[in-house]
Design a protein around this motif. Structure first.
Motif, short mmCIF file in Angstrom:
data_model
loop_
_atom_site.label_atom_id
_atom_site.label_comp_id
_atom_site.label_asym_id
_atom_site.label_seq_id
_atom_site.Cartn_x
_atom_site.Cartn_y
_atom_site.Cartn_z
N GLU A 1 0.84 -1.21 0.00
CA GLU A 1 0.00 0.00 0.00
C GLU A 1 0.87 1.26 0.00
OE1 GLU A 1 -3.93 -2.00 2.14
OE2 GLU A 1 -2.34 -1.15 3.39
N ALA A 2 2.00 1.19 0.74
CA ALA A 2 2.92 2.33 0.75
C ALA A 2 3.46 2.58 -0.66
CB ALA A 2 4.06 2.07 1.74
N GLU A 3 3.80 1.51 -1.36
CA GLU A 3 4.30 1.66 -2.73
C GLU A 3 3.22 2.22 -3.65
OE1 GLU A 3 7.54 -1.98 -2.27
OE2 GLU A 3 5.56 -2.39 -3.14
N ARG A 4 2.00 1.74 -3.47
CA ARG A 4 0.90 2.24 -4.32
C ARG A 4 0.61 3.71 -4.08
NH1 ARG A 4 -3.33 -2.92 -3.93
NH2 ARG A 4 -1.99 -4.35 -5.09
N MET A 5 0.76 4.15 -2.83
CA MET A 5 0.53 5.57 -2.52
C MET A 5 1.43 6.47 -3.35
SD MET A 5 -0.67 7.14 0.68
CE MET A 5 -0.91 6.48 2.27
N ASN A 6 2.64 5.98 -3.64
CA ASN A 6 3.58 6.76 -4.44
C ASN A 6 3.57 6.37 -5.92
OD1 ASN A 6 4.72 8.52 -2.59
ND2 ASN A 6 6.39 7.13 -2.03
N GLY A 7 2.79 5.36 -6.26
CA GLY A 7 2.73 4.94 -7.67
C GLY A 7 3.90 4.09 -8.13
N PHE A 8 4.64 3.49 -7.18
CA PHE A 8 5.66 2.51 -7.57
C PHE A 8 4.95 1.19 -7.89
CE2 PHE A 8 8.39 5.52 -5.56
CZ PHE A 8 9.66 5.31 -6.09
N ASP A 9 5.58 0.33 -8.68
CA ASP A 9 4.98 -0.98 -8.97
C ASP A 9 4.96 -1.78 -7.66
OD1 ASP A 9 5.18 0.03 -11.49
OD2 ASP A 9 6.87 -1.24 -12.10
N ASP A 10 3.97 -2.66 -7.53
CA ASP A 10 3.88 -3.51 -6.33
C ASP A 10 5.19 -4.26 -6.13
OD1 ASP A 10 1.30 -2.68 -6.06
OD2 ASP A 10 0.38 -4.66 -6.34
N ASN A 11 5.60 -4.37 -4.88
CA ASN A 11 6.80 -5.12 -4.49
C ASN A 11 8.11 -4.53 -5.02
OD1 ASN A 11 5.75 -7.16 -2.79
ND2 ASN A 11 4.75 -8.02 -4.61
N TRP A 12 8.09 -3.25 -5.35
CA TRP A 12 9.30 -2.58 -5.85
C TRP A 12 10.48 -2.77 -4.90
CZ3 TRP A 12 10.28 -0.55 -10.48
CH2 TRP A 12 11.38 0.30 -10.63
N THR A 13 10.17 -2.77 -3.58
CA THR A 13 11.25 -2.84 -2.59
C THR A 13 11.23 -4.17 -1.82
OG1 THR A 13 9.73 -1.77 -1.04
CG2 THR A 13 11.27 -0.32 -2.17
N SER A 14 10.56 -5.20 -2.38
CA SER A 14 10.26 -6.39 -1.58
C SER A 14 11.48 -7.24 -1.22
CB SER A 14 9.22 -7.26 -2.27
OG SER A 14 9.75 -7.71 -3.48
N SER A 15 12.65 -6.94 -1.78
CA SER A 15 13.83 -7.72 -1.39
C SER A 15 14.33 -7.29 -0.01
CB SER A 15 14.95 -7.53 -2.42
OG SER A 15 15.33 -6.16 -2.44
N LYS A 16 13.77 -6.20 0.51
CA LYS A 16 14.26 -5.66 1.79
C LYS A 16 13.22 -5.86 2.90
CE LYS A 16 18.05 -4.22 0.02
NZ LYS A 16 19.32 -4.81 0.40
N HIS A 17 13.66 -5.67 4.16
CA HIS A 17 12.74 -5.83 5.29
C HIS A 17 11.75 -4.66 5.33
CE1 HIS A 17 15.21 -2.83 7.35
NE2 HIS A 17 16.24 -3.52 6.94
N ASP A 18 10.62 -4.89 6.00
CA ASP A 18 9.53 -3.92 5.98
C ASP A 18 9.94 -2.52 6.45
OD1 ASP A 18 7.99 -5.92 5.07
OD2 ASP A 18 6.65 -6.06 6.81
N ARG A 19 10.76 -2.49 7.52
CA ARG A 19 11.16 -1.17 8.06
C ARG A 19 11.78 -0.31 6.96
NH1 ARG A 19 11.52 2.88 10.02
NH2 ARG A 19 9.35 2.75 9.50
N PHE A 20 12.66 -0.92 6.15
CA PHE A 20 13.27 -0.16 5.05
C PHE A 20 12.24 0.17 3.97
CE2 PHE A 20 14.93 0.20 0.79
CZ PHE A 20 15.71 1.34 0.94
N ARG A 21 11.32 -0.74 3.72
CA ARG A 21 10.34 -0.51 2.65
C ARG A 21 9.52 0.74 2.94
NH1 ARG A 21 7.31 -5.87 0.84
NH2 ARG A 21 6.89 -4.52 -0.95
#
Ligand SMILES: C[S@@+](CC[C@H](N)C(=O)[O-])C[C@H]1O[C@@H](n2cnc3c(N)ncnc32)[C@H](O)[C@@H]1O
Length: 391
Positions: free
Chosen positions: A346-366
């Motif tokens: 949802e955080a990624e969608r709020m900014n319009g990034f593709d889903d799971n753009w940052t999914s290789s990292k832990h949630d805190r960083f995402r």
């Protein structure tokens, strides 16, 4: 490289919001060099994510102040950089010098050396009124230094939610183009020539003002004496002459939070009873007596009530880097009988990034990365106008 390509250099690249936004608009944008370095941690998560998406050797993961001289010639310089103190002092050699560690001066040196035909920057809107004790001085320094290098500079504070994006995120976008124009800027420029005029329609401009920065001798003089106050939300500066104005956006249909909900319940993290209690308190209105550490002076600190849980019929509020923690500014969502954190998707969608753009990292960083990033669709819109301009 195709002749009609626009060669881009991306500074302070984070997880690549500018590049993604430009590439979503047109494949004429070719990022040839990018830079990202997180000074506060040894791990370089943002650079890792960037390289996962663009593993083409363009990203240099080093402090920009050490590598700025390696930036190649390019057409468009982009970057979102921190709002810091831009004041300058005289050096012993009678030159001018900005404070060490102030990243604006790295951008300035790159522009001076490479002379790109266009520059697109993003910052918090506080930039237009900083510092507190000399409102507008830092932006005056920025405008004046870019004008001196031969650029027309325009800017607009844009609230993404006004133009149909699912987040109320207000940021200032600064666009500079190389030009010999000596025109005195007027409202007509903003209405008829501005890069923002088509994609960010305005209902009315009001309270316009002019400033002549040429009455100051140089950047040191601006640093010491600037007193015209803060800059309005929209404006243009040509050869030291500034026209700036407030505006009311011509609103697009809003995208409510409910439209970007992550339907995958496996991603939901619910608040415990204790956490719900703390969150409810943090979102409530309160008046607390506080004491200044420096002076011992006691004062009443008050803050208003915020919706808790989040209203789903409206766009989200501004996402901060602390999103995902129990915090007054985090988004909490009612889900069945529970209340949950916003998910990283949802955080990624709020900014319009593709889903799971940052999914290789832990949630805190995402969450942190999204709190630092920008609304990608705004860059796509500006990119569209850049393409038209270049044609
Ligand atoms: C506001 S964020 C930009 C986010 C980016 N626009 C995005 O879409 O993710 C600023 C970035 O500058 C980086 N940064 C800070 N100091 C830096 C330095 N000295 N050299 C290079 N990058 C730096 C930070 O790590 C951060 O990722």
């Amino acid at each position: 490289m195709n002749k009609k390509d626009i060669e881009v250099v991306e500074l302070f690249a984070g997880v690549g919001g500018f590049r993604l936004g430009l590439e979503k608009t047109s494949n004429s944008f070719k990022t040839i060099w990018a830079n990202q370095w997180e000074p506060s941690t040894q791990a370089q998560h943002a650079a890792d994510v960037y390289q996962e998406h663009w593993n083409d050797g363009t990203l240099v993961n080093e402090d920009i102040s050490l590598v700025w001289e390696n930036v190649p010639k390019h057409d468009l310089l982009v970057g979102g950089f921190p709002c810091q103190d831009y004041s300058v002092a005289q050096t012993k050699a009678k030159g001018i010098q900005g404070k060490k560690g102030v990243l604006w001066w790295e951008i300035y040196k790159i522009v001076k050396k490479n002379k790109p035909s266009m520059i697109l920057l993003e910052n918090v809107d506080r930039l237009l009124k900083s510092p507190v004790n000399q409102r507008g001085r830092d932006f005056a320094i920025m405008l004046s230094s870019l004008n001196e290098l031969g650029y027309i500079v325009e800017w607009r504070t844009i609230n993404a939610a006004d133009y149909g994006f699912p987040q109320k995120r207000k940021r200032v976008f600064i666009f500079a183009r190389k030009s010999n124009s000596k025109k005195t800027p007027t409202k007509k420029f903003i209405e008829k020539e501005s890069i923002f005029r088509n994609e960010f329609p305005v209902e009315t401009f009001y309270d316009s003002k002019q400033i002549d920065l040429n009455k100051y001798e140089d950047l040191i003089d601006i640093t010491q004496k600037y007193k015209e106050g803060k800059f309005a939300e929209s404006g243009v500066s040509i050869k030291g002459k500034v026209f700036h104005t407030k505006y009311k956006a011509s609103l697009s249909k809003q995208t409510p939070f409910k439209d970007i909900l992550d339907k995958n319940q496996k991603n939901y993290k619910f608040l415990t009873d204790k956490q719900r209690e703390i969150a409810a308190y943090q979102k409530s209105s309160k008046r607390i007596e506080r004491q200044s550490k420096e002076t011992g002076f006691k004062y009443l600190y008050s803050e208003g009530k915020m919706s808790y849980p989040e209203v789903m019929e409206l766009p989200g509020r501004t996402m901060l880097t602390s999103e995902g923690t129990i915090n007054r500014s985090s988004h909490f969502i009612k889900s069945g009988k529970g209340i949950r954190f916003m998910t990283p998707i949802e955080a990624e969608r709020m900014n319009g990034f593709d889903d799971n753009w940052t999914s290789s990292k832990h949630d805190r960083f995402r969450y942190f990365a999204m709190g630092n990033a920008l609304v990608v669709g705004i860059i796509s819109k500006i990119g569209k106008e850049i393409i038209k301009n270049v044609k």
